[in-house]
Motif scaffolding. Structure first.
Motif, short mmCIF file in Angstrom:
data_model
loop_
_atom_site.label_atom_id
_atom_site.label_comp_id
_atom_site.label_asym_id
_atom_site.label_seq_id
_atom_site.Cartn_x
_atom_site.Cartn_y
_atom_site.Cartn_z
N PHE A 104 6.67 -5.29 11.55
CA PHE A 104 5.93 -4.08 11.93
C PHE A 104 6.74 -2.80 11.70
O PHE A 104 6.30 -1.72 12.10
N GLU A 105 7.91 -2.92 11.08
CA GLU A 105 8.71 -1.74 10.84
C GLU A 105 8.19 -0.97 9.63
O GLU A 105 7.81 -1.56 8.63
N PRO A 106 8.17 0.37 9.72
CA PRO A 106 7.78 1.16 8.55
C PRO A 106 8.75 0.93 7.40
O PRO A 106 9.94 0.70 7.60
N LYS A 107 8.22 0.94 6.20
CA LYS A 107 8.98 0.81 4.94
C LYS A 107 9.37 -0.63 4.64
O LYS A 107 9.89 -0.91 3.56
N PHE A 108 9.14 -1.57 5.60
CA PHE A 108 9.50 -2.96 5.31
C PHE A 108 8.37 -3.62 4.53
O PHE A 108 7.22 -3.61 4.95
N THR A 109 8.71 -4.22 3.38
CA THR A 109 7.71 -4.93 2.58
C THR A 109 8.40 -6.00 1.75
O THR A 109 9.57 -5.87 1.40
N THR A 110 7.65 -7.06 1.48
CA THR A 110 8.16 -8.13 0.61
C THR A 110 7.47 -8.11 -0.74
O THR A 110 7.68 -8.99 -1.57
N LYS A 111 6.64 -7.08 -0.96
CA LYS A 111 5.89 -6.98 -2.23
C LYS A 111 6.67 -6.13 -3.21
O LYS A 111 7.50 -5.31 -2.86
N SER A 112 6.32 -6.29 -4.47
CA SER A 112 7.00 -5.53 -5.53
C SER A 112 6.51 -4.09 -5.59
O SER A 112 7.18 -3.21 -6.11
N SER A 113 5.32 -3.83 -5.05
CA SER A 113 4.79 -2.48 -5.00
C SER A 113 4.33 -2.17 -3.59
O SER A 113 4.14 -3.06 -2.78
N GLY A 114 4.10 -0.88 -3.32
CA GLY A 114 3.69 -0.48 -1.98
C GLY A 114 4.87 -0.02 -1.16
O GLY A 114 6.03 -0.27 -1.51
N MET A 115 4.58 0.64 -0.04
CA MET A 115 5.63 1.24 0.78
C MET A 115 5.86 0.50 2.09
O MET A 115 6.69 0.90 2.89
N GLY A 116 5.11 -0.54 2.38
CA GLY A 116 5.32 -1.28 3.61
C GLY A 116 4.89 -0.53 4.85
O GLY A 116 5.50 -0.65 5.90
N LEU A 117 3.82 0.26 4.72
CA LEU A 117 3.34 1.05 5.86
C LEU A 117 2.10 0.47 6.50
O LEU A 117 1.66 0.95 7.55
N GLY A 118 1.49 -0.55 5.90
CA GLY A 118 0.22 -1.09 6.37
C GLY A 118 0.28 -1.63 7.79
O GLY A 118 -0.47 -1.18 8.67
N LEU A 119 1.17 -2.59 8.07
CA LEU A 119 1.25 -3.18 9.40
C LEU A 119 1.80 -2.20 10.43
O LEU A 119 1.42 -2.24 11.60
N ALA A 120 2.71 -1.32 10.03
CA ALA A 120 3.20 -0.28 10.94
C ALA A 120 2.06 0.63 11.37
O ALA A 120 1.95 1.02 12.54
N MET A 121 1.19 0.97 10.42
CA MET A 121 0.03 1.80 10.74
C MET A 121 -0.93 1.06 11.67
O MET A 121 -1.46 1.63 12.64
N VAL A 122 -1.17 -0.23 11.40
CA VAL A 122 -2.06 -1.04 12.24
C VAL A 122 -1.53 -1.08 13.68
O VAL A 122 -2.28 -0.88 14.65
N LYS A 123 -0.25 -1.33 13.83
CA LYS A 123 0.36 -1.38 15.17
C LYS A 123 0.23 -0.03 15.88
O LYS A 123 -0.07 0.04 17.08
N ASN A 124 0.42 1.04 15.13
CA ASN A 124 0.31 2.37 15.70
C ASN A 124 -1.11 2.63 16.22
O ASN A 124 -1.31 3.15 17.32
#
Length: 494
Positions: free
Chosen positions: A437-457
């Motif tokens: 749920f941390e911002p910027k964390f992602t395991t994908k090759s693209s994207g910023m890893g903000l999806g789950l952080a936004m959902v939690k927010n």
């Protein structure tokens, strides 16, 4: 050690009870000791008075006798007309007279009194009497449980020459004093029993009063949190010590709030710096191939090339693809930075969840709901955003799955609505679970890893929670819970 673990209230209560008991025992002990001392003084003074009076009578007899006053004539002088008996009767006390060697010369008779000496005085007593500065010796004895205070002194002539030894066996009768002592102790015991009961009641309420303020302070300290507004303590009629403690706590709350504001500001600034770096990095990634494509097109451009149109189309597609990537990055950053609006719309959760799933074309997505209508206060757009992000992550986790399945369900759990998104994908590795749920964390090759952080927010803004259970190669279950609405609603936003 156990006493140290007791609460302050219990220790105050026990201390006061022990104080009363200790005082009672101490006073009882002092009283008994005082009575015994008074009894000793009473018998000593009584014996001295009797001895003085008897010696005055004996001196009077010696002064008025017709016999020569010496040791040999002592029996004749005092046995004449039973003078020794008369003196003993007057003073109610047996009288024995011995010569200077300790042999019995004369003794009173007619008393039912057990003598405590033989017909001869112990030489040790004579020696102690002779060495005494007061020419008097006291001896305490006990015969058959009865205490005697015996007095030995000299009978002298008018020139103070010793003629004989006067022995007065005094029976120390303490029955009256003991009876008075017992009566006093009984009365005092009744008084102290009443005082003990009163002390128990007073100590109970006093300990509650003393610890009440401390309990309030303890509860406030336990409720103190860095991430929320803390209330100060307000106590009326507090003692000086408690007031100092409350003042220290309130000062600490002020300092804590200032520190929290500074910390939050610093963390926010640091987060935005990191976010800006991430955005710049993500934007630079597509800019590089765009630059290379433009340079390559510029070098290889030939208007007479028969394939020029095909090459222009390929270059255009490359640029458009990179531009779309930059656009998705900007949209993700914008969505994360935008806080969800507290619309507090009354929604039918199953309907909204089903609506959110309509944008997906995957036929393996299955939706179930135990009820057709479950109401909750939520923003329609934000709820759709939560569902689409979670389902999108589940779809991406199933790319290499031969038999993909996603189950989305809506249920009631007491006072909450529970939305579950279950997939049979690759799962989340243990090393990534704490960072999911941390911002910027992602395991994908693209994207910023903000999806789950936004959902939690979003979910936490509406007093909800989000958690997950995941097993490698078995799948992941995300569960979103938020309060349901049980009030009467005239118009429901479907």
């Amino acid at each position: 050690m156990r006493l140290l673990k007791l609460s302050l209230r219990t220790r105050i209560f026990i201390s006061m009870i022990l104080l009363v008991l200790g005082a009672s025992i101490l006073i009882a002990g002092v009283t008994v000791y005082q009575y015994k001392q008074e009894a000793e003084n009473y018998h000593r003074e009584r014996l001295e008075r009797k001895e003085q009076a008897i010696k005055e009578n004996l001196k009077f007899v010696l002064a008025n006798t017709t016999y020569l006053v010496d040791t040999e004539n002592i029996p004749l002088i005092f046995e004449e007309r039973d003078k020794i008996y008369q003196i003993a009767q007057v003073h109610e006390m047996p009288i024995n007279i011995y010569d200077l060697e300790g042999r019995l010369l004369v003794k009173s008779s007619g008393f039912a009194f057990r003598d405590t000496t033989d017909n001869r005085i112990d030489p040790n007593i004579i020696e102690k009497l002779d060495s005494s500065s007061k020419r008097r010796y006291l001896r305490k004895t006990e015969v058959e449980g009865r205490k005697y205070r015996s007095s030995y002194s000299y009978i002298t002539d008018h020139k103070f020459k010793p003629l004989a030894i006067l022995y007065l066996p005094y029976l120390q009768d303490d029955s009256l004093l003991n009876r008075d002592l017992n009566n006093f102790l009984m009365r005092m015991g009744e008084i102290y029993l009443f005082m003990l009961i009163l002390a128990i009641i007073m100590s109970y309420f006093l300990s509650r009063y003393i610890t009440k303020s401390l309990k309030i302070i303890s509860e406030k300290i336990n409720q103190t949190r860095l991430d929320k507004k803390n209330q100060k303590i307000e106590l009326n009629n507090a003692t000086e010590e408690i007031f100092a403690l409350v003042s220290a706590y309130n000062s600490m709350i002020d300092e804590l709030e200032e520190s929290a504001v500074k910390l939050a500001t610093g963390e926010r600034e640091q987060a935005w710096r990191e976010m800006a770096k991430q955005v710049a990095h993500e934007i630079k990634n597509p800019l590089t191939p765009m630059r290379l494509s433009v340079q390559s097109f510029e070098r290889q451009f030939d208007k007479n090339d028969p394939d020029i149109e095909q090459k222009v189309k390929e270059y255009s597609d490359t640029l458009i693809s990179q531009i779309d990537t930059m656009s998705s990055i900007a949209s993700a950053f914008s969505n994360f930075a935008k806080m969800p609006a507290q619309q507090n719309e009354t929604l039918n959760v199953p309907k909204i969840v089903k609506l959110a799933l309509d944008i997906f074309n995957e036929n393996y997505i299955v939706f179930t709901s135990e009820k057709e209508e479950i109401l909750a206060k939520f923003d329609r757009t934000q709820l759709i955003r939560v569902i689409t992000n979670l389902v999108k992550n589940a779809v991406q986790a199933l790319k290499e799955q031969e038999d993909p399945k996603i189950l989305v369900s809506v249920e009631e759990e007491e006072e909450n609505v529970c939305i579950s998104i279950c997939d049979n994908g690759s799962g989340i590795p243990d090393k990534n679970k704490e960072k999911i749920f941390e911002p910027k964390f992602t395991t994908k090759s693209s994207g910023m890893g903000l999806g789950l952080a936004m959902v939690k927010n979003i979910v936490e803004t509406y007093n909800g929670t989000i958690n997950f259970i995941s097993s490698p190669d078995k799948g992941t279950i995300f569960k979103v819970r938020f309060p349901k609405w049980s009030g009467k609603v005239h118009g429901i936003n479907q």
